[in-house]
Each structure stands twice: as structure tokens, then as C-alpha cells.
Design a protein around this motif. Structure first.
Motif, PDB file in Angstrom:
ATOM      1  N   ILE A  37       0.800  -1.398   0.071  1.00 52.45           N
ATOM      2  CA  ILE A  37       0.194  -0.096  -0.050  1.00 52.45           C
ATOM      3  C   ILE A  37       0.697   0.927  -0.233  1.00 52.45           C
ATOM      4  O   ILE A  37       1.720   0.932   0.699  1.00 52.45           O
ATOM      5  N   ILE A 187      -1.228  -1.000  -3.866  1.00 51.65           N
ATOM      6  CA  ILE A 187      -2.790  -0.593  -3.566  1.00 51.65           C
ATOM      7  C   ILE A 187      -2.279   1.300  -3.622  1.00 51.65           C
ATOM      8  O   ILE A 187      -1.885   1.442  -2.330  1.00 51.65           O
ATOM      9  N   THR A 189      -3.964   4.669  -1.866  1.00 47.95           N
ATOM     10  CA  THR A 189      -4.843   5.666  -1.417  1.00 47.95           C
ATOM     11  C   THR A 189      -4.585   6.314   0.121  1.00 47.95           C
ATOM     12  O   THR A 189      -3.050   6.464   0.351  1.00 47.95           O
ATOM     13  N   ALA A 198      -1.986  -4.913   4.830  1.00 47.80           N
ATOM     14  CA  ALA A 198      -0.826  -4.375   3.441  1.00 47.80           C
ATOM     15  C   ALA A 198       0.120  -5.803   3.884  1.00 47.80           C
ATOM     16  O   ALA A 198       0.859  -5.538   5.818  1.00 47.80           O
ATOM     17  N   VAL A 201       4.009  -1.023   3.498  1.00 50.07           N
ATOM     18  CA  VAL A 201       3.594   0.251   3.804  1.00 50.07           C
ATOM     19  C   VAL A 201       4.782   1.385   3.106  1.00 50.07           C
ATOM     20  O   VAL A 201       5.005   1.588   3.952  1.00 50.07           O
TER      21      VAL A 201
END
Ligand code: ADP
Length: 226
Positions: A37, A187, A189, A198, A201
Motif C-alpha cells: 500500500i 494499492i 490510497t 498490507a 506500507v
């Protein structure tokens, strides 16, 4: 070397006399099969990273190594082939073609029906987008993206337009893509609440990477609250 390596990558936009540095010396690695992420507030440079990883844009300086190959040197034709052979994209606004049914939309899948069953739409195969809820439409979009079994699935705010429950269903599918199918899922975000799911990160702020953490025990979506 990690499967994905961005190494001292810069992206500069020139607007008249002004230069906007959207990515400022960005470096990180993501291992094959991870769910990563990229977290940060609006304008942090996240989408720029994702677009460069997906071969939709090119950086101004630095390396972008995918499975040992530096795609920052690729020409337009090589980038097209790279996208076609490796990448699935999921966006916040799913833009499905209105007059095709769910199964027609994923017809390039080896098994369109199974692909829809996998995202929980086995009973929606003959429905048109207008007959589907936002969450179902996003799942069709994911089914489209995963239909060709991409090695890398790139998702820009995939839950941004969804309510809490459908957002969780979508995250469940994305986590399964990495855990069960071995896809590398990235991803982007602004929602820090989903970071615990996740494996990795990557926090961005003001065009730079601020921190990188790995989760030994990523949380299951069912346990996640936000
Ligand atoms: P995020 O995805 O984190 O919201 P972006 O990567 O979209 O951030 O944008 C990072 C910065 O780069 C922002 O200041 C944005 O305005 C700028 N930017 C993005 N795309 C362009 C572009 N095509 N031309 C000029 N500036 C851009």
C-alpha cells in the motif's frame, strides 16, 4: 533485488517557467506476491508512482526495475507491450462499457464465468452495469483487470467510491489476488485505516517517501475496522 525496484526516481512537470516535482528521489522495493500500500494525502505523488510503475507515464530521472528489467529506458512500443503482458489496472472510477454484460466485459479471460465467480458475481453474469451496484461494478472492473492473470495489479483508490462493506469486499479480492494467485498488488490510497492489511506500507509526503514498513502478520480484511 526486489521484484519491483524504484531507484532514485524523479518526475518533473514543466508548466511554463514553473517546475512541479511530483516525485522527488523516490526509492522503494516490493517483493513478488506482496500486497503493498502506498499511503499519503492528496498531492503526495502516489498516482504518479503508480502510473510510472504501470508504464502509463515515464519518469524524468532514475530507474524503474521490474523483474530485473529497467523500464525507464523503454520506448512507447516497449511500454505498450509491457502494460499488455504484465499489468492490470483498477481505478476509483471504473468506467464500464454500459451496453456490455458482466460476462462480455471479461470475455478476454480464460474462463469469464469463473473469473466472475471468483469476485463473487456468479449470479450477475448477464447483468449490464446499470443493473449493478457500485460495489458490483468495481468487482467487474477488478474481474476485467485480473482476467488476463496480470503479474502486477495496480489499484488507484480502489475503494474510494465505495461504502464500508463493499470496500471491504473489494479489499478481500485484492488480498486474495496476492495470497492465492501470487500477483503483486499495489494499492494507492489516502486511507491509512487499510494499511494493516498490507505486507508493506510505503508512506509518501510532499513527493518523497517518508517511511517503509513491513507487516509480519498482515491483518485479514474481516478484522479490519475503519
Ligand atoms: P496523489 O496521487 O498523491 O494525489 P499525484 O501523483 O496525483 O498525487 O500528484 C503529485 C503532484 O504532481 C501534485 O502536485 C499534482 O498537482 C502534480 N501533477 C500530477 N500530474 C500532473 C501533470 N500531468 N501536470 C502537472 N502536474 C501534475
Amino acid at each position: 533485488m526486489a521484484y519491483i525496484e524504484m531507484v532514485h526516481s524523479f518526475k518533473r512537470y514543466h508548466m511554463g517557467d514553473i517546475t512541479i516535482t511530483a516525485n522527488n528521489d523516490v526509492s522503494f522495493g516490493i517483493e513478488r506476491g506482496e500486497l503493498a500500500i502506498i499511503l499519503g494525502s492528496s498531492g503526495a505523488g502516489k498516482s504518479t508512482v503508480l502510473n510510472i510503475l504501470g508504464g502509463m507515464d515515464t519518469n524524468s530521472e532514475g530507474k524503474v526495475i521490474i523483474d530485473g528489467v529497467d523500464i525507464s529506458d523503454f520506448n512507447a512500443k516497449q511500454l505498450t507491450d509491457y502494460r499488455r503482458n504484465n499489468i492490470g489496472f483498477v481505478f476509483q472510477f471504473y468506467n464500464l462499457v454500459a451496453n456490455l454484460t458482466a460476462s462480455e466485459l471479461v470475455k478476454n479471460a480464460a474462463d469469464p464465468v469463473q473469473t466472475l465467480v471468483d469476485v463473487g458475481l456468479g449470479d450477475r453474469i448477464d447483468n449490464f452495469p446499470a443493473q449493478l451496484s457500485g460495489g458490483e461494478q468495481q468487482r467487474v472492473a477488478i474481474a476485467r483487470a485480473v482476467a488476463k492473470n496480470p503479474k502486477i495489479l495496480l489499484c488507484d483508490e480502489p475503494t474510494g467510491a465505495l461504502d464500508y462493506h463493499t470496500g471491504k469486499q473489494v479489499l478481500r479480492i485484492l488480498q486474495d489476488m496476492s495470497r492465492k494467485r501470487g500477483a503483486t498488488v499495489v494499492i494507492v490510497t489516502h486511507n491509512s485505516a487499510i494499511a494493516p492489511i498490507a505486507d508493506r506500507v510505503i508512506r509518501m509526503h510532499d513527493a518523497r517517501v517518508k517511511s517503509i514498513e513491513t507487516n509480519e502478520h498482515p491483518m485479514d480484511i474481516e478484522e479490519l475496522e475503519w
